[in-house]
Design a protein around this motif. Structure first.
Motif, PDB file in Angstrom:
ATOM      1  N   UNK A 210       0.820  -1.205   0.000  1.00 16.11           N
ATOM      2  CA  UNK A 210       0.000   0.000   0.000  1.00 16.11           C
ATOM      3  C   UNK A 210       0.862   1.267   0.000  1.00 16.11           C
ATOM      4  N   UNK A 211       0.379   2.325  -0.656  1.00 13.86           N
ATOM      5  CA  UNK A 211       1.202   3.533  -0.824  1.00 13.86           C
ATOM      6  C   UNK A 211       1.137   4.482   0.376  1.00 13.86           C
ATOM      7  N   UNK A 212       1.880   4.167   1.444  1.00  9.86           N
ATOM      8  CA  UNK A 212       1.852   5.044   2.620  1.00  9.86           C
ATOM      9  C   UNK A 212       2.948   6.099   2.581  1.00  9.86           C
ATOM     10  N   UNK A 213       3.883   5.955   1.654  1.00  7.41           N
ATOM     11  CA  UNK A 213       4.969   6.930   1.573  1.00  7.41           C
ATOM     12  C   UNK A 213       4.678   7.963   0.502  1.00  7.41           C
ATOM     13  N   UNK A 214       5.007   9.210   0.792  1.00  9.25           N
ATOM     14  CA  UNK A 214       4.884  10.306  -0.170  1.00  9.25           C
ATOM     15  C   UNK A 214       5.712   9.963  -1.414  1.00  9.25           C
TER      16      UNK A 214
END
Lengths: 464, 123
Positions: free
Chosen positions: A295-299
């Motif tokens: 999942x894309x939790x990083x900027x």
């Protein structure tokens, strides 16, 4: 050394440990690359030999490499080489005396060691060989306890312990420069670590991984399947700031059942931060989080200098990601904070494609991804290695686990920034299909294992 | 959770377009002394969203005299680097949550560790 006509600079000899053979060359190349130097071996370079000659490096380069290498035992300034003692003598007499002089003057102390690879010599035989070197212009005094300079006469009797030749294949003479970091294997052994898990990476390999990744002081390193943080321990030892994430709440918080034989539950000081504290690198601990690596939790930015990880293979830790059941509905009520809303099986090929994509987007240019890829050996082919247009494959080293399984340490380097469609490229890539076979890695792994009991079968079926 | 990490995290709730920066609601904050490393701070600054960092430090009441804009030639400015170091690595949220600025969804932080997992029905 002047065995090659016209070559003005010095040559160095590395004595490498005779294990993890595949991993040695990528490690030395990576450590040379940190110094901005190429890997230029001497003529007759044999990767499988424990002795490598390096050209076009300085003593400073060698010292820095030996401060990092776990594969190299010792390094020497090479003064002479031959296939016989007579050839060695010729070679040594040709070595420039001005290069020898600083270490031979009358106020210096020295010692000569005799080292034989793949053969044992009696003390009398060693002394004979040292005496035979009396043509060397030593003016100093022998000091066996704390000499200023140490020299080694090295005889290489090949790599076949069942066929030891009477005479050595190669003979070297050199001035000892430095030893490698093999002591880390003992000092950082997982046996003595505060916090471990079922799949904690052994110390030696974790340092080799940090070297393959060219981790440097002041780097920021991320492990998306951090588990108990073994890889973070290694990276912080080399001065990098470290962070990690894992989908397993209990492992990140250091709770739950212990992996130690005589211990049932984990103690209060068992967590990743405590491991770094144990080795004195707590100041390099940034954070760990409970998070799903898919999942894309990083900027969206190039944040990390290196990504180093050991994703789950689905054997001793399950592969999971968050997602809905196809059939079920989510349970009612308030979720306990430790509830891990996992259910979707995470196909291995997706893990690696997500990992490569994540790396392409979040590594700095020139940064490296280093990860383990589980392989079913009978079906392995090089085309199975996942690729990405923004990442260049640097190395692929096999560690055999059993007759039908192994894992490969893959190193990739980011060579360009991603564009819109790059993350979808793998869908049309023919390599995507062969690797689909890896989704069956679990079944193939267990197909070779004798069925021990019904319990084991049930575990396998229930996705553990 | 340190503010360095917070600066890099974003909300990934389904359907939102503006998930950054996450709001911080802290019930327990600690300040630890961490060895100052000017090279690391210098290298991190270009990767940071500066205004999000200042805003976060403000939210926690630990901004002190951190400037609202990056100072020029910060690599040579040890005093400035020390201020950045303190905010990035020494201030830690122990208990609280991160809140998605668009949906309001809260990601809990406990024992200093954020939990970014979404539930089955949110994914």
């Amino acid at each position: 050394m002047a065995i090659i006509a016209g070559r003005p600079c010095l040559q160095y000899l590395l004595h490498l440990a005779h294990g993890s053979l595949d991993f040695r060359l990528p490690e030395i190349k990576a450590l040379l690359a940190i110094r901005g130097k190429p890997f230029n071996p001497g003529d007759n370079f044999k990767e499988k030999s424990p002795f490598w000659c390096l050209n076009d490096v300085s003593e400073e380069d060698i010292c820095r490499i030996m401060e990092r290498s776990v594969c190299a035992k010792s390094a020497f300034e090479l003064w002479g080489y031959g296939k016989t003692h007579s050839e060695l003598k010729t070679s040594l007499l040709r070595y420039p005396s001005e290069n020898m002089a600083p270490f031979m003057h009358k106020d210096s102390t020295y010692k000569i060691n005799v080292y034989t690879f793949n053969k044992t010599l009696k003390i009398a035989e060693r002394i004979k060989r040292i005496d035979a070197l009396e043509y060397l212009p030593f003016e100093g005094v022998v000091n066996l306890n704390s000499p200023q300079h140490v020299f080694s006469l090295i005889e290489d009797y090949g790599t076949n312990p069942n066929n030891i030749p009477e005479h050595p294949d190669n003979i070297y003479f050199g001035r000892w420069i430095a030893d490698g970091q093999r002591e880390l294997i003992r000092s950082h052994s997982v046996k003595n670590r505060h916090f471990i898990g079922n799949t904690s990476m052994e110390a030696g390999l974790s340092f080799i991984m940090a070297n393959h990744a060219k981790v440097e002081e002041h780097d920021l390193v991320f492990d998306p399947f951090v588990g108990t943080g073994s890889l973070l321990v290694a990276c912080s030892h080399f001065g990098a700031y470290v962070c990690g994430s894992d989908i397993d709440y209990n492992t990140i918080h250091g709770k739950g059942r212990s992996s130690r034989k005589n211990q049932k539950w984990r103690g209060p000081d068992e967590n990743i931060r405590a491991n770094l504290r144990q080795y004195g690198t707590e100041s390099l601990y940034v954070d760990v989080m409970v998070s799903d690596a898919s999942k894309p939790v990083w900027r969206e930015a190039a944040l990390f200098d290196a990504i180093i990880t050991d994703p789950p293979y689905g054997i001793r830790e399950s592969t999971r990601r968050t997602g809905s059941h196809k059939d079920g509905k989510p349970p009612d009520g308030i979720y306990a904070e430790s509830h891990v809303p996992v259910s979707q099986s995470y196909h291995l090929s997706d893990i690696f494609n997500d990992l490569l994509n994540f790396s392409a987007h979040h590594l700095v240019l020139g940064g490296r991804l280093v990860y383990w890829l589980p392989v079913y050996r009978p079906e392995y082919c090089e085309e199975m290695i996942p690729l990405h247009p923004c990442l260049q494959l640097i190395s692929n080293c096999e560690q055999t686990l059993s007759s039908h399984t192994s894992r490969r340490l893959i190193t990739m380097e980011k060579i360009k920034e991603p564009e819109e469609l790059d993350s979808l490229v793998h869908l049309s890539d023919p390599r995507f299909s062969p690797y689909q076979g890896h989704n069956a890695f679990r079944e193939k792994y267990f197909s070779g294992v004798n069925k021990r009991s019904g319990k084991e079968d049930n575990k396998a079926v229930n996705g553990e | 959770m340190k503010l360095l990490t917070h600066n890099m995290l974003t909300s990934h709730v389904k359907g939102i377009t503006k998930g950054y920066p996450l709001l911080i609601k802290a019930t327990e904050v600690k300040v630890n002394e961490v060895a100052f490393n000017p090279q690391f701070v210098s290298r991190m600054i270009p990767k940071l969203e500066w205004h999000a960092l200042v805003q976060a430090a403000d939210e926690l009441g630990h901004r002190q005299d951190l400037p609202g804009d990056l100072v020029p030639n910060y690599e040579e400015n040890e005093e400035f680097l020390k201020k950045v170091h303190r905010v990035l690595l020494e201030v830690e949220v122990i208990e609280g949550c991160l809140q998605c600025p668009e949906s309001g969804r809260e990601f809990p932080i406990s024992r200093g560790i954020p939990n970014m997992l979404l539930n089955e029905d949110e994914v």
